[in-house]
Design a protein around this motif. Structure first.
Motif, PDB file in Angstrom:
ATOM      1  N   GLU A  75       9.872 -28.802 -90.759  1.00 37.74           N
ATOM      2  CA  GLU A  75       8.827 -27.942 -90.926  1.00 37.74           C
ATOM      3  C   GLU A  75       7.960 -28.850 -91.718  1.00 37.74           C
ATOM      4  O   GLU A  75       6.601 -28.654 -91.414  1.00 37.74           O
ATOM      5  CB  GLU A  75       9.319 -26.858 -91.847  1.00 37.74           C
ATOM      6  N   ALA A  76       8.161 -29.689 -92.631  1.00 38.58           N
ATOM      7  CA  ALA A  76       7.261 -30.741 -93.284  1.00 38.58           C
ATOM      8  C   ALA A  76       6.210 -31.458 -92.148  1.00 38.58           C
ATOM      9  O   ALA A  76       5.290 -31.458 -92.563  1.00 38.58           O
ATOM     10  CB  ALA A  76       8.136 -31.517 -94.360  1.00 38.58           C
ATOM     11  N   GLN A  77       7.380 -32.072 -91.322  1.00 36.73           N
ATOM     12  CA  GLN A  77       6.495 -32.730 -90.307  1.00 36.73           C
ATOM     13  C   GLN A  77       5.521 -31.929 -89.591  1.00 36.73           C
ATOM     14  O   GLN A  77       4.026 -32.523 -89.205  1.00 36.73           O
ATOM     15  CB  GLN A  77       7.407 -33.503 -89.476  1.00 36.73           C
ATOM     16  N   ILE A  78       5.710 -30.758 -89.220  1.00 39.05           N
ATOM     17  CA  ILE A  78       4.815 -29.751 -88.441  1.00 39.05           C
ATOM     18  C   ILE A  78       3.877 -29.326 -89.347  1.00 39.05           C
ATOM     19  O   ILE A  78       2.635 -29.268 -88.916  1.00 39.05           O
ATOM     20  CB  ILE A  78       5.734 -28.446 -88.121  1.00 39.05           C
ATOM     21  N   ASP A  79       4.019 -28.971 -90.632  1.00 41.19           N
ATOM     22  CA  ASP A  79       3.140 -28.646 -91.640  1.00 41.19           C
ATOM     23  C   ASP A  79       1.888 -29.746 -91.794  1.00 41.19           C
ATOM     24  O   ASP A  79       0.754 -29.437 -91.903  1.00 41.19           O
ATOM     25  CB  ASP A  79       3.572 -28.379 -92.837  1.00 41.19           C
ATOM     26  N   ALA A  80       2.315 -31.178 -91.859  1.00 40.31           N
ATOM     27  CA  ALA A  80       1.580 -32.277 -91.887  1.00 40.31           C
ATOM     28  C   ALA A  80       0.382 -32.279 -90.686  1.00 40.31           C
ATOM     29  O   ALA A  80      -0.774 -32.363 -90.861  1.00 40.31           O
ATOM     30  CB  ALA A  80       2.329 -33.611 -92.001  1.00 40.31           C
ATOM     31  N   LEU A  81       1.058 -32.012 -89.521  1.00 40.37           N
ATOM     32  CA  LEU A  81       0.056 -32.021 -88.325  1.00 40.37           C
ATOM     33  C   LEU A  81      -0.835 -30.857 -88.382  1.00 40.37           C
ATOM     34  O   LEU A  81      -1.896 -30.951 -87.822  1.00 40.37           O
ATOM     35  CB  LEU A  81       0.903 -31.920 -87.310  1.00 40.37           C
ATOM     36  N   ARG A  82      -0.312 -29.631 -88.700  1.00 42.32           N
ATOM     37  CA  ARG A  82      -1.310 -28.421 -88.766  1.00 42.32           C
ATOM     38  C   ARG A  82      -2.402 -28.855 -89.895  1.00 42.32           C
ATOM     39  O   ARG A  82      -3.358 -28.327 -89.644  1.00 42.32           O
ATOM     40  CB  ARG A  82      -0.293 -27.376 -89.348  1.00 42.32           C
ATOM     41  N   ALA A  83      -2.067 -29.431 -91.033  1.00 45.49           N
ATOM     42  CA  ALA A  83      -3.094 -29.623 -91.866  1.00 45.49           C
ATOM     43  C   ALA A  83      -4.245 -30.702 -91.258  1.00 45.49           C
ATOM     44  O   ALA A  83      -5.260 -30.398 -91.860  1.00 45.49           O
ATOM     45  CB  ALA A  83      -2.437 -30.274 -93.083  1.00 45.49           C
ATOM     46  N   ARG A  84      -3.767 -31.202 -90.169  1.00 44.31           N
ATOM     47  CA  ARG A  84      -4.939 -32.027 -89.695  1.00 44.31           C
ATOM     48  C   ARG A  84      -5.862 -31.506 -88.582  1.00 44.31           C
ATOM     49  O   ARG A  84      -6.330 -32.042 -87.803  1.00 44.31           O
ATOM     50  CB  ARG A  84      -4.342 -33.340 -88.995  1.00 44.31           C
ATOM     51  N   GLY A  85      -5.253 -30.005 -88.646  1.00 40.99           N
ATOM     52  CA  GLY A  85      -6.046 -29.116 -87.531  1.00 40.99           C
ATOM     53  C   GLY A  85      -5.431 -29.194 -86.116  1.00 40.99           C
ATOM     54  O   GLY A  85      -5.934 -28.564 -85.460  1.00 40.99           O
TER      55      GLY A  85
END
Length: 164
Positions: free
Chosen positions: A125-135
């Motif tokens: 989930e951390a990897q996914i959240d990092a990409l979501r934070a990039r839009g």
């Protein structure tokens, strides 16, 4: 009818061909088939009372020996970037592919599909959240069960129409 080209991009064996087969033909096969070069499919859908012809370019998967040639991308109105949730390294590959696609196409719409949702995952989930934070718009899909497939293609088609 409006025609839009969509490229399917991602690492080797992430499920690009299976996602297209599920979307266009409503089928899934357990048998793995390597894409050589490009396979083109078409699907017509109606969005806001307009017929839209999607031309789906299923490109061969990238690996450390082979990268997608930029000429395959030209003319695309958007792309679906596919990673395999059971292999975390494909998410890293997807980020590199996205960077190159953006260099060729500019800021066209794209969605990251985390495929194989029906299997145990390695992606955190951390990897996914990092990409979501990039839009990044990230969707969970399973070519096997059909989860998220139709909605992902339809969402991308709507975004491409909004941009044109």
């Amino acid at each position: 009818m409006i025609q839009k080209k969509i490229c399917m991009l991602g690492a080797f064996a992430v499920g690009k061909t299976s996602l297209v087969a599920r979307y266009v033909h409503s089928i899934f096969s357990e048998k793995y088939q390597t894409t050589v070069g490009v396979k083109i499919d078409k699907k017509v859908l109606t969005l806001d009372d307009r017929e839209v012809g999607l031309v789906l370019w299923d490109l061969y998967g990238e690996d450390r020996f082979q990268r997608v040639q930029s000429f395959y991308l030209r003319g695309s109105s958007g792309y679906l970037l596919v990673a395999d949730g059971t292999r975390a390294e494909t998410l890293e590959a997807a980020q590199n592919i996205q960077q190159r696609a953006q260099e060729v196409l500019g800021p066209v719409p794209f969605i990251l599909l985390l495929n194989k949702r029906d299997l145990p995952w390695e992606v955190s989930e951390a990897q996914i959240d990092a990409l979501r934070a990039r839009g990044w718009d990230i969707r969970y899909t399973s070519a096997k069960t059909g989860e998220g497939v139709e909605e992902s293609f339809t969402t991308l088609a709507k975004r491409m129409l909004e941009q044109s």
